[in-house]
Design a protein around this motif. Structure first.
Motif, mmCIF file in Angstrom:
data_model
loop_
_atom_site.group_PDB
_atom_site.id
_atom_site.type_symbol
_atom_site.label_atom_id
_atom_site.label_comp_id
_atom_site.label_asym_id
_atom_site.label_seq_id
_atom_site.Cartn_x
_atom_site.Cartn_y
_atom_site.Cartn_z
ATOM 1 N N MET A 42 0.966 -1.188 -0.072
ATOM 2 C CA MET A 42 0.036 0.073 -0.142
ATOM 3 C C MET A 42 0.909 1.157 0.004
ATOM 4 S SD MET A 42 -3.171 0.713 2.349
ATOM 5 C CE MET A 42 -3.235 1.991 3.489
ATOM 6 N N GLY A 43 0.644 2.104 -0.948
ATOM 7 C CA GLY A 43 1.476 3.532 -1.185
ATOM 8 C C GLY A 43 1.255 4.445 -0.101
ATOM 9 N N GLN A 44 2.097 5.345 -0.050
ATOM 10 C CA GLN A 44 1.710 6.385 1.008
ATOM 11 C C GLN A 44 0.958 7.356 0.237
ATOM 12 O OE1 GLN A 44 5.204 8.790 1.965
ATOM 13 N NE2 GLN A 44 4.745 9.067 4.091
ATOM 14 N N ARG A 45 0.126 8.229 0.943
ATOM 15 C CA ARG A 45 -0.723 9.028 0.381
ATOM 16 C C ARG A 45 0.126 10.318 -0.096
ATOM 17 N NH1 ARG A 45 -4.248 14.011 2.476
ATOM 18 N NH2 ARG A 45 -2.766 13.686 4.119
ATOM 19 N N THR A 46 -0.388 10.774 -1.249
ATOM 20 C CA THR A 46 0.221 12.028 -1.948
ATOM 21 C C THR A 46 -0.485 13.170 -1.905
ATOM 22 O OG1 THR A 46 -0.126 11.435 -3.961
ATOM 23 C CG2 THR A 46 2.087 10.708 -3.166
ATOM 24 N N ILE A 47 -0.036 14.291 -1.928
ATOM 25 C CA ILE A 47 -0.864 15.722 -1.802
ATOM 26 C C ILE A 47 -0.447 16.376 -2.946
ATOM 27 C CG2 ILE A 47 -1.161 17.660 -0.493
ATOM 28 C CD1 ILE A 47 -0.481 16.029 2.229
ATOM 29 N N LYS A 48 -1.152 17.037 -3.627
ATOM 30 C CA LYS A 48 -1.077 17.868 -4.725
ATOM 31 C C LYS A 48 -0.915 19.423 -4.290
ATOM 32 C CE LYS A 48 -3.183 15.015 -8.473
ATOM 33 N NZ LYS A 48 -4.254 15.330 -9.279
ATOM 34 N N VAL A 49 0.486 19.914 -4.790
ATOM 35 C CA VAL A 49 0.480 21.452 -4.622
ATOM 36 C C VAL A 49 0.686 22.075 -6.132
ATOM 37 C CG1 VAL A 49 1.846 23.051 -3.333
ATOM 38 C CG2 VAL A 49 1.801 20.546 -2.286
ATOM 39 N N ARG A 94 2.319 25.255 -11.929
ATOM 40 C CA ARG A 94 3.064 23.914 -11.799
ATOM 41 C C ARG A 94 2.730 23.095 -10.738
ATOM 42 N NH1 ARG A 94 8.895 24.593 -13.929
ATOM 43 N NH2 ARG A 94 8.624 26.337 -15.089
ATOM 44 N N THR A 95 2.103 21.798 -10.829
ATOM 45 C CA THR A 95 1.891 21.006 -10.132
ATOM 46 C C THR A 95 2.529 19.718 -9.741
ATOM 47 O OG1 THR A 95 -0.564 21.669 -10.531
ATOM 48 C CG2 THR A 95 -0.280 19.594 -9.259
ATOM 49 N N VAL A 96 2.717 19.343 -8.498
ATOM 50 C CA VAL A 96 3.860 18.601 -8.088
ATOM 51 C C VAL A 96 2.705 17.588 -7.161
ATOM 52 C CG1 VAL A 96 4.617 19.796 -6.265
ATOM 53 C CG2 VAL A 96 6.009 17.616 -7.141
ATOM 54 N N SER A 97 3.009 16.313 -6.947
ATOM 55 C CA SER A 97 2.363 15.462 -5.602
ATOM 56 C C SER A 97 3.733 15.232 -4.940
ATOM 57 C CB SER A 97 2.087 14.057 -6.463
ATOM 58 O OG SER A 97 0.841 14.363 -7.316
ATOM 59 N N VAL A 98 3.335 15.338 -3.563
ATOM 60 C CA VAL A 98 4.488 15.316 -2.430
ATOM 61 C C VAL A 98 3.759 14.383 -1.348
ATOM 62 C CG1 VAL A 98 5.448 17.298 -3.162
ATOM 63 C CG2 VAL A 98 3.667 17.392 -1.615
ATOM 64 N N ARG A 99 4.690 14.175 -0.438
ATOM 65 C CA ARG A 99 4.169 13.335 0.634
ATOM 66 C C ARG A 99 3.973 14.329 1.717
ATOM 67 N NH1 ARG A 99 9.514 13.807 0.859
ATOM 68 N NH2 ARG A 99 10.609 14.067 3.044
ATOM 69 N N PRO A 100 2.861 13.753 2.793
ATOM 70 C CA PRO A 100 2.604 14.746 3.777
ATOM 71 C C PRO A 100 3.701 15.330 4.640
ATOM 72 C CG PRO A 100 1.203 12.862 3.568
ATOM 73 C CD PRO A 100 2.180 12.816 2.613
ATOM 74 N N ASN A 101 3.668 16.555 4.966
ATOM 75 C CA ASN A 101 4.477 17.135 6.171
ATOM 76 C C ASN A 101 5.751 17.701 5.573
ATOM 77 O OD1 ASN A 101 4.746 17.939 8.683
ATOM 78 N ND2 ASN A 101 6.373 16.562 9.188
ATOM 79 N N LEU A 102 6.025 17.645 3.815
ATOM 80 C CA LEU A 102 7.112 18.303 3.381
ATOM 81 C C LEU A 102 6.721 19.767 3.408
ATOM 82 C CD1 LEU A 102 9.607 17.416 1.539
ATOM 83 C CD2 LEU A 102 7.936 17.915 -0.556
ATOM 84 N N ALA A 119 8.637 21.507 -1.631
ATOM 85 C CA ALA A 119 7.602 21.123 -2.784
ATOM 86 C C ALA A 119 7.893 21.962 -3.930
ATOM 87 C CB ALA A 119 6.220 21.100 -2.332
ATOM 88 N N GLY A 120 8.333 23.351 -3.643
ATOM 89 C CA GLY A 120 8.444 24.159 -4.857
ATOM 90 C C GLY A 120 9.695 23.720 -5.585
ATOM 91 N N ARG A 121 10.965 23.268 -4.888
ATOM 92 C CA ARG A 121 11.762 22.671 -5.462
ATOM 93 C C ARG A 121 11.734 21.660 -6.528
ATOM 94 N NH1 ARG A 121 15.757 23.201 -0.172
ATOM 95 N NH2 ARG A 121 16.475 25.305 -0.548
ATOM 96 N N GLN A 122 10.798 20.704 -6.111
ATOM 97 C CA GLN A 122 10.319 19.535 -6.901
ATOM 98 C C GLN A 122 9.680 20.044 -8.084
ATOM 99 O OE1 GLN A 122 8.264 16.475 -4.628
ATOM 100 N NE2 GLN A 122 9.786 16.413 -3.009
ATOM 101 N N ALA A 123 8.918 21.157 -7.870
ATOM 102 C CA ALA A 123 8.171 21.589 -9.183
ATOM 103 C C ALA A 123 8.809 22.807 -10.016
ATOM 104 C CB ALA A 123 6.883 22.320 -8.517
ATOM 105 N N GLY A 124 10.202 23.092 -9.489
ATOM 106 C CA GLY A 124 10.674 24.137 -10.267
ATOM 107 C C GLY A 124 10.002 25.295 -10.176
ATOM 108 N N ALA A 125 9.415 25.741 -9.085
ATOM 109 C CA ALA A 125 8.734 27.010 -8.954
ATOM 110 C C ALA A 125 9.347 28.103 -8.702
ATOM 111 C CB ALA A 125 7.599 26.902 -7.749
ATOM 112 N N GLY A 126 10.722 27.988 -8.353
ATOM 113 C CA GLY A 126 11.684 29.481 -8.381
ATOM 114 C C GLY A 126 11.354 30.085 -7.023
ATOM 115 N N ILE A 127 10.976 29.489 -5.859
ATOM 116 C CA ILE A 127 11.026 29.933 -4.637
ATOM 117 C C ILE A 127 12.408 30.610 -4.220
ATOM 118 C CG2 ILE A 127 10.353 29.965 -2.212
ATOM 119 C CD1 ILE A 127 8.213 27.842 -3.045
#
Length: 116
Positions: free
Chosen positions: A1-8, A15-23, A28-36
């Protein structure tokens, strides 16, 4: 059973990315290339990673340190991306980089002058 992911979703680039809770929003912005932008490595020292989150139900409440750093900005939806942890789907508005904004404004002025 996989871990639940969250869309940001990071705006204005949509830019949307699926991440694990508590990140953090910063990670998450780095994963999405959002330029924070950040200079302190995510330790709430530089305050460069300010983002706007209208609906904060998908984030942890701001901790004391974040409240002290941001003051009244918290009430208007501003969060430090390095401190805000993701608990549910959320949309984040990343401010335009000041250098990019200056270049864009200069190019717009040049174009306007050419049309005279």
């Amino acid at each position: 059973m996989g871990q639940r992911t969250i869309k940001v979703t990071f705006m204005p680039d949509n830019r949307t990315v699926s991440v694990r809770p508590n990140l953090t929003l910063l990670d998450a912005g780095r994963q999405a290339g959002a330029g924070i932008r950040t200079r302190c490595g995510g330790r709430a020292g530089c305050l460069m990673c300010k983002v706007h989150v209208e609906d904060q139900s998908g984030l942890t409440p701001p901790a004391t340190n974040e409240c002290l750093k941001l003051g009244d900005l918290i009430q208007s939806g501003t969060r430090l991306a390095c401190q805000a942890r993701i608990t549910g789907d959320t949309t984040v508005k990343v401010p335009e980089d000041p250098l990019k904004a200056a270049v864009r404004a200069q190019l717009a002025r040049q174009k306007e002058e050419e049309n005279w």
